[in-house]
Design a protein around this motif. Sequence first.
Motif, PDB file in Angstrom:
ATOM      1  N   GLN A  61       1.192 -16.194  -0.790  1.00 22.93           N
ATOM      2  CA  GLN A  61       1.940 -15.605  -1.904  1.00 22.93           C
ATOM      3  C   GLN A  61       3.429 -15.919  -1.733  1.00 22.93           C
ATOM      4  OE1 GLN A  61       4.154 -12.772  -1.545  1.00 22.93           O
ATOM      5  NE2 GLN A  61       3.638 -12.112   0.537  1.00 22.93           N
ATOM      6  N   ASN A  62       4.077 -16.229  -2.879  1.00 22.70           N
ATOM      7  CA  ASN A  62       5.499 -16.568  -2.846  1.00 22.70           C
ATOM      8  C   ASN A  62       6.336 -15.504  -3.547  1.00 22.70           C
ATOM      9  OD1 ASN A  62       4.961 -16.991  -5.527  1.00 22.70           O
ATOM     10  ND2 ASN A  62       5.377 -19.184  -5.527  1.00 22.70           N
ATOM     11  N   LEU A  63       5.812 -14.278  -3.552  1.00 22.17           N
ATOM     12  CA  LEU A  63       6.495 -13.167  -4.233  1.00 22.17           C
ATOM     13  C   LEU A  63       7.385 -12.364  -3.287  1.00 22.17           C
ATOM     14  CD1 LEU A  63       3.401 -12.008  -6.305  1.00 22.17           C
ATOM     15  CD2 LEU A  63       5.423 -13.182  -7.186  1.00 22.17           C
ATOM     16  N   GLY A  64       7.349 -12.701  -2.021  1.00 24.75           N
ATOM     17  CA  GLY A  64       8.122 -11.924  -1.059  1.00 24.75           C
ATOM     18  C   GLY A  64       7.515 -10.572  -0.748  1.00 24.75           C
ATOM     19  N   HIS A  65       6.250 -10.378  -1.077  1.00 23.98           N
ATOM     20  CA  HIS A  65       5.575  -9.112  -0.806  1.00 23.98           C
ATOM     21  C   HIS A  65       5.250  -8.974   0.679  1.00 23.98           C
ATOM     22  CE1 HIS A  65       4.033  -8.839  -5.233  1.00 23.98           C
ATOM     23  NE2 HIS A  65       5.298  -8.479  -5.115  1.00 23.98           N
ATOM     24  N   ASP A  66       5.076  -7.722   1.110  1.00 22.37           N
ATOM     25  CA  ASP A  66       4.775  -7.513   2.525  1.00 22.37           C
ATOM     26  C   ASP A  66       3.384  -6.949   2.758  1.00 22.37           C
ATOM     27  OD1 ASP A  66       6.745  -4.430   2.890  1.00 22.37           O
ATOM     28  OD2 ASP A  66       5.013  -4.939   1.658  1.00 22.37           O
ATOM     29  N   LYS A 119     -14.483  -5.056  -5.129  1.00 16.09           N
ATOM     30  CA  LYS A 119     -14.309  -4.065  -4.072  1.00 16.09           C
ATOM     31  C   LYS A 119     -13.310  -4.556  -3.039  1.00 16.09           C
ATOM     32  CE  LYS A 119     -18.864  -1.935  -4.419  1.00 16.09           C
ATOM     33  NZ  LYS A 119     -20.112  -1.571  -3.700  1.00 16.09           N
ATOM     34  N   ILE A 120     -12.482  -3.629  -2.559  1.00 17.52           N
ATOM     35  CA  ILE A 120     -11.505  -3.958  -1.528  1.00 17.52           C
ATOM     36  C   ILE A 120     -12.218  -4.252  -0.208  1.00 17.52           C
ATOM     37  CG2 ILE A 120     -11.184  -1.504  -0.993  1.00 17.52           C
ATOM     38  CD1 ILE A 120      -8.436  -4.176  -0.739  1.00 17.52           C
ATOM     39  N   MET A 121     -11.724  -5.275   0.492  1.00 21.36           N
ATOM     40  CA  MET A 121     -12.248  -5.572   1.822  1.00 21.36           C
ATOM     41  C   MET A 121     -11.206  -5.236   2.891  1.00 21.36           C
ATOM     42  SD  MET A 121     -14.005  -9.274   1.113  1.00 21.36           S
ATOM     43  CE  MET A 121     -14.781  -9.362   2.726  1.00 21.36           C
ATOM     44  N   PHE A 122     -10.024  -5.805   2.755  1.00 22.55           N
ATOM     45  CA  PHE A 122      -8.974  -5.615   3.757  1.00 22.55           C
ATOM     46  C   PHE A 122      -7.615  -5.528   3.086  1.00 22.55           C
ATOM     47  CE2 PHE A 122     -11.679  -6.748   7.231  1.00 22.55           C
ATOM     48  CZ  PHE A 122     -12.455  -7.815   6.817  1.00 22.55           C
ATOM     49  N   SER A 123      -6.671  -4.952   3.835  1.00 23.15           N
ATOM     50  CA  SER A 123      -5.278  -5.144   3.470  1.00 23.15           C
ATOM     51  C   SER A 123      -4.468  -5.265   4.748  1.00 23.15           C
ATOM     52  CB  SER A 123      -4.743  -3.990   2.615  1.00 23.15           C
ATOM     53  OG  SER A 123      -4.650  -2.829   3.374  1.00 23.15           O
ATOM     54  N   TYR A 124      -3.373  -5.997   4.669  1.00 27.38           N
ATOM     55  CA  TYR A 124      -2.480  -6.213   5.795  1.00 27.38           C
ATOM     56  C   TYR A 124      -1.065  -5.862   5.387  1.00 27.38           C
ATOM     57  CZ  TYR A 124      -4.680  -8.447   9.833  1.00 27.38           C
ATOM     58  OH  TYR A 124      -5.377  -8.695  10.973  1.00 27.38           O
ATOM     59  N   ASN A 125      -0.374  -5.147   6.246  1.00 20.75           N
ATOM     60  CA  ASN A 125       1.015  -4.810   6.014  1.00 20.75           C
ATOM     61  C   ASN A 125       1.784  -5.144   7.271  1.00 20.75           C
ATOM     62  OD1 ASN A 125       3.512  -3.557   5.725  1.00 20.75           O
ATOM     63  ND2 ASN A 125       2.681  -1.958   4.446  1.00 20.75           N
ATOM     64  N   ASN A 126       2.749  -6.088   7.144  1.00 24.33           N
ATOM     65  CA  ASN A 126       3.559  -6.488   8.295  1.00 24.33           C
ATOM     66  C   ASN A 126       2.698  -6.867   9.498  1.00 24.33           C
ATOM     67  OD1 ASN A 126       6.002  -6.117   6.945  1.00 24.33           O
ATOM     68  ND2 ASN A 126       5.958  -3.931   7.401  1.00 24.33           N
ATOM     69  N   LYS A 127       1.678  -7.672   9.233  1.00 25.17           N
ATOM     70  CA  LYS A 127       0.782  -8.201  10.242  1.00 25.17           C
ATOM     71  C   LYS A 127      -0.110  -7.131  10.874  1.00 25.17           C
ATOM     72  CE  LYS A 127       3.517 -12.249  11.512  1.00 25.17           C
ATOM     73  NZ  LYS A 127       4.001 -13.082  12.619  1.00 25.17           N
ATOM     74  N   GLU A 128      -0.167  -5.988  10.316  1.00 25.73           N
ATOM     75  CA  GLU A 128      -0.998  -4.929  10.857  1.00 25.73           C
ATOM     76  C   GLU A 128      -2.090  -4.575   9.863  1.00 25.73           C
ATOM     77  OE1 GLU A 128       1.180  -1.476  11.826  1.00 25.73           O
ATOM     78  OE2 GLU A 128      -0.566  -0.328  12.475  1.00 25.73           O
ATOM     79  N   LEU A 129      -3.322  -4.567  10.335  1.00 23.14           N
ATOM     80  CA  LEU A 129      -4.435  -4.176   9.476  1.00 23.14           C
ATOM     81  C   LEU A 129      -4.343  -2.687   9.218  1.00 23.14           C
ATOM     82  CD1 LEU A 129      -7.165  -4.950   8.136  1.00 23.14           C
ATOM     83  CD2 LEU A 129      -8.247  -4.307  10.290  1.00 23.14           C
ATOM     84  N   GLN A 169       4.201  -5.165  -2.987  1.00 22.06           N
ATOM     85  CA  GLN A 169       5.327  -4.775  -2.153  1.00 22.06           C
ATOM     86  C   GLN A 169       5.052  -3.408  -1.564  1.00 22.06           C
ATOM     87  OE1 GLN A 169       7.724  -6.743  -1.299  1.00 22.06           O
ATOM     88  NE2 GLN A 169       8.689  -5.193  -0.023  1.00 22.06           N
ATOM     89  N   GLU A 170       5.020  -3.309  -0.263  1.00 24.29           N
ATOM     90  CA  GLU A 170       4.907  -2.042   0.464  1.00 24.29           C
ATOM     91  C   GLU A 170       3.581  -1.310   0.336  1.00 24.29           C
ATOM     92  OE1 GLU A 170       8.141   0.472  -0.615  1.00 24.29           O
ATOM     93  OE2 GLU A 170       9.651  -0.929   0.071  1.00 24.29           O
ATOM     94  N   GLY A 171       2.706  -1.745  -0.598  1.00 25.69           N
ATOM     95  CA  GLY A 171       1.433  -1.070  -0.740  1.00 25.69           C
ATOM     96  C   GLY A 171       1.520   0.319  -1.321  1.00 25.69           C
ATOM     97  N   GLY A 172       2.686   0.692  -1.871  1.00 19.74           N
ATOM     98  CA  GLY A 172       2.854   2.011  -2.443  1.00 19.74           C
ATOM     99  C   GLY A 172       2.157   2.157  -3.781  1.00 19.74           C
ATOM    100  N   LEU A 173       1.951   3.400  -4.207  1.00 23.02           N
ATOM    101  CA  LEU A 173       1.228   3.656  -5.447  1.00 23.02           C
ATOM    102  C   LEU A 173       1.962   3.130  -6.673  1.00 23.02           C
ATOM    103  CD1 LEU A 173      -0.156   7.273  -4.922  1.00 23.02           C
ATOM    104  CD2 LEU A 173      -1.257   5.083  -4.438  1.00 23.02           C
TER     105      LEU A 173
END
Lengths: 111, 114
Positions: free
Chosen positions: B25-30, B44-54, B95-99
């Motif tokens: 992704q080239n959106l600068g999201h984390d 269905k969701i499988m995974f998410s990663y935030n700042n290299k942390e599952l 960005q940030e995974g916030g709601l």
Amino acid sequence: DAKTTQPTSMDCAEGRAANLPCNHSTISGNEYVYWYRQIHSQGPQYIIHGLKNNETNEMASLIITEDRKSSTLILPHATLRDTAVYYCIVRTRGSQGNLIFGKGTKLSVKP
Amino acid sequence: DTAVSQTPKYLVTQMGNDKSIKCEQNLGHDTMYWYKQDSKKFLKIMFSYNNKELIINETVPNRFSPKSPDKAHLNLHINSLELGDSAVYFCASSQEGGLNQPQHFGDGTRLSIL
């Protein structure tokens, strides 16, 4: 998790407004209503989201009732390219912010 | 400019093989995600990663492993492929995974197991 209820399918004449309803009667105060759509064989496309107030962007308008128990997505001038499955999703802390997709509404825009 | 891109778009392989799907992704999201859409069209969701942390791992077999070399990439590795793995896999980012932060999706990778 707050669940949503949408009609299975809807038709709309090209050039007319498409109004897609969604019920989310168990929504909590800090949970957002999101709308996505999926055009055949493509990835889900973000349309709009809101918390309490009505929202408008270049794609659509989102009308949320005062009690927040339902909302309506409005495509002001539907085109044939708007034919897609539309998903209304309540995004919750309980689901860790993930999008929980239901079956959505299949919108068919007809000439 | 494609915001979230996945490769390959189509992947046909035999049962038992190991394969990888790439996402950038080239959106600068984390925060980045992987979703699976089965034959009945349920996403269905499988995974998410935030700042290299599952931070999320749904009930996904451990044959599936997400790997993030940097914030812009989240690749999906699948070992010992099974027939039931046939599906469309979508990558997404936010960005940030916030709601209040929408997720943006790629166009999917169609995996077919022979």
